[in-house]
Design a protein around this motif. Structure first.
Motif, PDB file in Angstrom:
ATOM      1  N   VAL A 132      -9.445 -15.904  -1.623  1.00  0.00           N
ATOM      2  CA  VAL A 132      -9.515 -16.457  -2.340  1.00  0.00           C
ATOM      3  C   VAL A 132     -10.972 -16.890  -1.826  1.00  0.00           C
ATOM      4  N   MET A 133     -11.180 -17.510  -1.214  1.00  0.00           N
ATOM      5  CA  MET A 133     -11.803 -18.381  -0.478  1.00  0.00           C
ATOM      6  C   MET A 133     -13.340 -17.516  -0.682  1.00  0.00           C
ATOM      7  N   VAL A 134     -13.369 -15.921   0.001  1.00  0.00           N
ATOM      8  CA  VAL A 134     -14.720 -14.963   0.053  1.00  0.00           C
ATOM      9  C   VAL A 134     -14.653 -14.406  -1.384  1.00  0.00           C
ATOM     10  N   LEU A 135     -13.614 -14.752  -2.109  1.00  0.00           N
ATOM     11  CA  LEU A 135     -14.185 -13.897  -3.347  1.00  0.00           C
ATOM     12  C   LEU A 135     -14.874 -14.899  -4.622  1.00  0.00           C
ATOM     13  N   THR A 136     -14.220 -16.206  -4.728  1.00  0.00           N
ATOM     14  CA  THR A 136     -14.997 -17.383  -5.436  1.00  0.00           C
ATOM     15  C   THR A 136     -16.204 -17.666  -4.715  1.00  0.00           C
ATOM     16  N   ALA A 137     -16.037 -18.076  -3.291  1.00  0.00           N
ATOM     17  CA  ALA A 137     -17.850 -17.836  -2.938  1.00  0.00           C
ATOM     18  C   ALA A 137     -19.211 -16.719  -3.356  1.00  0.00           C
ATOM     19  N   GLY A 138     -17.759 -15.362  -2.937  1.00  0.00           N
ATOM     20  CA  GLY A 138     -18.743 -14.065  -3.714  1.00  0.00           C
ATOM     21  C   GLY A 138     -19.361 -13.908  -4.912  1.00  0.00           C
ATOM     22  N   ALA A 139     -18.293 -14.954  -6.016  1.00  0.00           N
ATOM     23  CA  ALA A 139     -19.162 -14.746  -7.128  1.00  0.00           C
ATOM     24  C   ALA A 139     -20.270 -15.337  -7.229  1.00  0.00           C
ATOM     25  N   ILE A 140     -21.173 -16.663  -6.482  1.00  0.00           N
ATOM     26  CA  ILE A 140     -21.798 -17.397  -6.552  1.00  0.00           C
ATOM     27  C   ILE A 140     -23.278 -16.214  -6.261  1.00  0.00           C
ATOM     28  N   ILE A 141     -22.561 -15.536  -4.923  1.00  0.00           N
ATOM     29  CA  ILE A 141     -23.098 -14.441  -4.367  1.00  0.00           C
ATOM     30  C   ILE A 141     -23.866 -13.980  -4.778  1.00  0.00           C
ATOM     31  N   ILE A 142     -22.330 -13.173  -5.910  1.00  0.00           N
ATOM     32  CA  ILE A 142     -23.585 -11.693  -6.454  1.00  0.00           C
ATOM     33  C   ILE A 142     -24.012 -12.496  -7.602  1.00  0.00           C
ATOM     34  N   SER A 143     -23.914 -12.662  -8.044  1.00  0.00           N
ATOM     35  CA  SER A 143     -24.818 -13.904  -9.409  1.00  0.00           C
ATOM     36  C   SER A 143     -26.561 -13.784  -9.012  1.00  0.00           C
ATOM     37  N   ALA A 144     -25.933 -14.985  -7.442  1.00  0.00           N
ATOM     38  CA  ALA A 144     -27.498 -14.911  -6.959  1.00  0.00           C
ATOM     39  C   ALA A 144     -28.369 -13.726  -5.785  1.00  0.00           C
ATOM     40  N   GLY A 145     -27.109 -12.844  -6.046  1.00  0.00           N
ATOM     41  CA  GLY A 145     -28.554 -11.496  -5.012  1.00  0.00           C
ATOM     42  C   GLY A 145     -29.123 -11.426  -6.470  1.00  0.00           C
ATOM     43  N   MET A 146     -27.561 -10.404  -7.291  1.00  0.00           N
ATOM     44  CA  MET A 146     -28.322 -10.031  -8.729  1.00  0.00           C
ATOM     45  C   MET A 146     -29.878 -10.557  -8.995  1.00  0.00           C
ATOM     46  N   LYS A 147     -29.816 -11.754  -9.748  1.00  0.00           N
ATOM     47  CA  LYS A 147     -31.230 -12.154  -9.589  1.00  0.00           C
ATOM     48  C   LYS A 147     -32.790 -11.961  -9.152  1.00  0.00           C
ATOM     49  N   THR A 148     -32.185 -12.121  -7.753  1.00  0.00           N
ATOM     50  CA  THR A 148     -32.764 -11.877  -6.373  1.00  0.00           C
ATOM     51  C   THR A 148     -33.621 -10.351  -6.684  1.00  0.00           C
ATOM     52  N   VAL A 149     -32.483  -9.228  -6.475  1.00  0.00           N
ATOM     53  CA  VAL A 149     -32.549  -7.960  -6.995  1.00  0.00           C
ATOM     54  C   VAL A 149     -33.625  -8.031  -8.062  1.00  0.00           C
ATOM     55  N   LEU A 150     -32.687  -8.374  -9.137  1.00  0.00           N
ATOM     56  CA  LEU A 150     -34.440  -8.053 -10.400  1.00  0.00           C
ATOM     57  C   LEU A 150     -35.090  -9.249 -10.410  1.00  0.00           C
TER      58      LEU A 150
END
Length: 460
Positions: A132-150
């Motif tokens: 839960v800790m990894v996936l919850t932090a991952g939600a923020i990280i994945i969103s930020a990563g997508m914006k970075t790549v784009l």
């Protein structure tokens, strides 16, 4: 729709906790990391869901969990002492209003760090809390990563779920946490029993790790680059084919260079020119001021004592005119600047006693994780092959945090105190397993002696 989805997610988790009270602990982890109430604009924003989940987690443990095997460890004692000392320094804080505002969330983070280990009594609970800790932090990280790549990154320009420069949404903190959880993601992909470690899980883990590595680029946080380098060195300890690992890391690093924005190169170049970088120069001045401050007030000045600092220094500025390069010194007067270091944050706010407790908390954690890794790494019995890799992953995460914390004021970061809780939970779990094995061995020896005595009765 987002508002309704967030509300239903929290409501469902709280409702499920009625049947399984441990879910309330998971609900608090989710709420405290993601802060869905800040993303909402009506339903969740009007409810104190963090406090509700916090109280329900304690109530669920009191009502639904057995207390027979509850153990209180040395590190929990340190957290209790640190909590009490922070309350003491609050009484003589230089800036009472600011100190009270920080205390309002610090005490909750410390108390939950003390409480979390007593709920982690099984392997499943340790796994699901970690997930839960990894996936919850991952939600923020994945969103930020997508914006970075784009192409949506940049220093101060990477927009996350919440436009709030605090907790997980502060750029340098997010970069540090993103790199710190990479070893834990690898552990989950290999050893977790919640999801089968098939190609889907491994693919998701690889993509999440890629997103984690993009965060230092998207935020342009210099600390993140240092954390990546530290992670690369740490991973050498456990990889079997080190030359292949080094070659692969070098190839991936060179392949990524053409895709990095020019602004990233410009910001990273300041790592080698501390004297000419105003941010770094200011930090050095704040650290010097803090040492002078505690020489007069060794017990600290309470939360946010940095607001009282003031200093003047000369910043060298390089000017180039055609082929001529000259250095001029510009006088800078500044004040009220944050510590930008957890070490000096603890020293200035909590004095030498607080710094000692904080250092002891993390030093003992590193030692305990190393002890588990060495004791359990050669075991082949079923159910005894996941403890050592998890200890190693948590140890790596802690080291990366400590490196990042050297340049950030995140001594009381809630996510890190949750990681500390995971470490304490794993340590307690392993100690119980060891004690149970010793007791079984003693019982077997007693039974063998009794059987031998029965088979060979004493001569009359």
């Amino acid at each position: 729709m987002l508002d309704i989805a967030l509300f239903l997610t929290v409501a469902i988790m709280l409702a499920m906790g009625i049947r399984r009270p441990f879910i309330w602990v998971l609900a608090y982890l989710y709420i405290d990391i993601l802060a869905p109430q800040k993303m909402s604009w009506s339903l969740l924003q009007s409810l104190p869901i963090s406090l509700i989940a916090f109280l329900l987690a304690f109530a669920g443990w009191m009502i639904g969990d057995t207390k027979a095997n509850t153990q209180f460890t040395v590190r929990q004692g340190i957290l209790v002492a640190l909590l009490g000392w922070c309350f003491m320094t609050l009484q003589w804080a230089d800036f009472p209003d600011s100190a009270q505002a920080k205390w309002d969330w610090v005490w909750k983070a410390l108390v939950f760090g003390i409480f979390l280990p007593v709920t982690l009594i099984t392997r499943l609970r340790i796994e699901v809390a970690t997930l839960v800790m990894v996936l919850t932090a991952g939600a923020i990280i994945i969103s930020a990563g997508m914006k970075t790549v784009l192409g949506g990154g940049g220093y101060g320009d990477l927009y996350l779920f919440v436009n709030d420069n605090s907790n997980m949404y502060e750029s340098s903190t997010l970069a540090t946490v993103a790199i710190a959880i990479i070893p834990i993601v690898l552990w989950l992909a290999k050893h977790s029993t919640i999801y089968p470690p098939d190609w889907r899980v491994k693919t998701f883990a690889a993509l999440l790790i890629f997103a984690c590595l993009t965060i230092p680029v998207g935020t342009e946080a210099r600390t993140g680059l240092v954390c990546i380098a530290v992670l690369g060195v740490l991973m050498l300890r456990d990889v079997k084919k080190r030359m292949l690992y080094l070659s692969g890391a070098a190839v991936l690093g060179l392949a990524a260079l053409p895709f990095l924005p020019a602004s990233y190169y410009e910001r990273m170049s300041t790592l080698g020119s501390v004297q000419q970088d105003q941010s770094a120069s200011t930090r050095m001045q704040v650290w010097g001021w803090t040492l002078d401050y505690v020489s007069e007030r060794p017990l600290g000045g309470g939360f946010d004592a940095y607001r009282g600092n003031s200093f003047t220094y000369n910043l060298p500025v390089v000017e180039t005119d055609g082929t001529t390069t000259s250095v001029e010194y510009k006088e800078i007067t500044d004040g009220g600047r944050a510590y930008h270091s957890s070490i000096f944050e603890m020293l200035g706010e909590q004095g030498w006693p607080g710094l000692f407790l904080w250092l002891a908390l993390h030093a003992i954690g590193l030692w305990q994780m190393e002890k588990i890794r060495k004791r359990w790494r050669e075991r082949k019995a079923p159910g005894e092959q996941w403890q050592a890799p998890l200890a190693s992953a948590l140890q790596f995460a802690q080291i990366i945090y400590l490196v990042g914390a050297t340049f950030q004021g995140i001594a009381f970061q809630p996510f890190v105190l949750m990681l500390v809780g995971l470490q304490i939970g794993l340590w307690t779990y392993c100690k119980k397993r060891e004690s149970a094995k010793v007791e079984l061995a003693r019982k077997a020896a007693r039974d063998a002696r009794r059987a031998a005595a029965s088979a060979n009765p004493a001569m009359p």
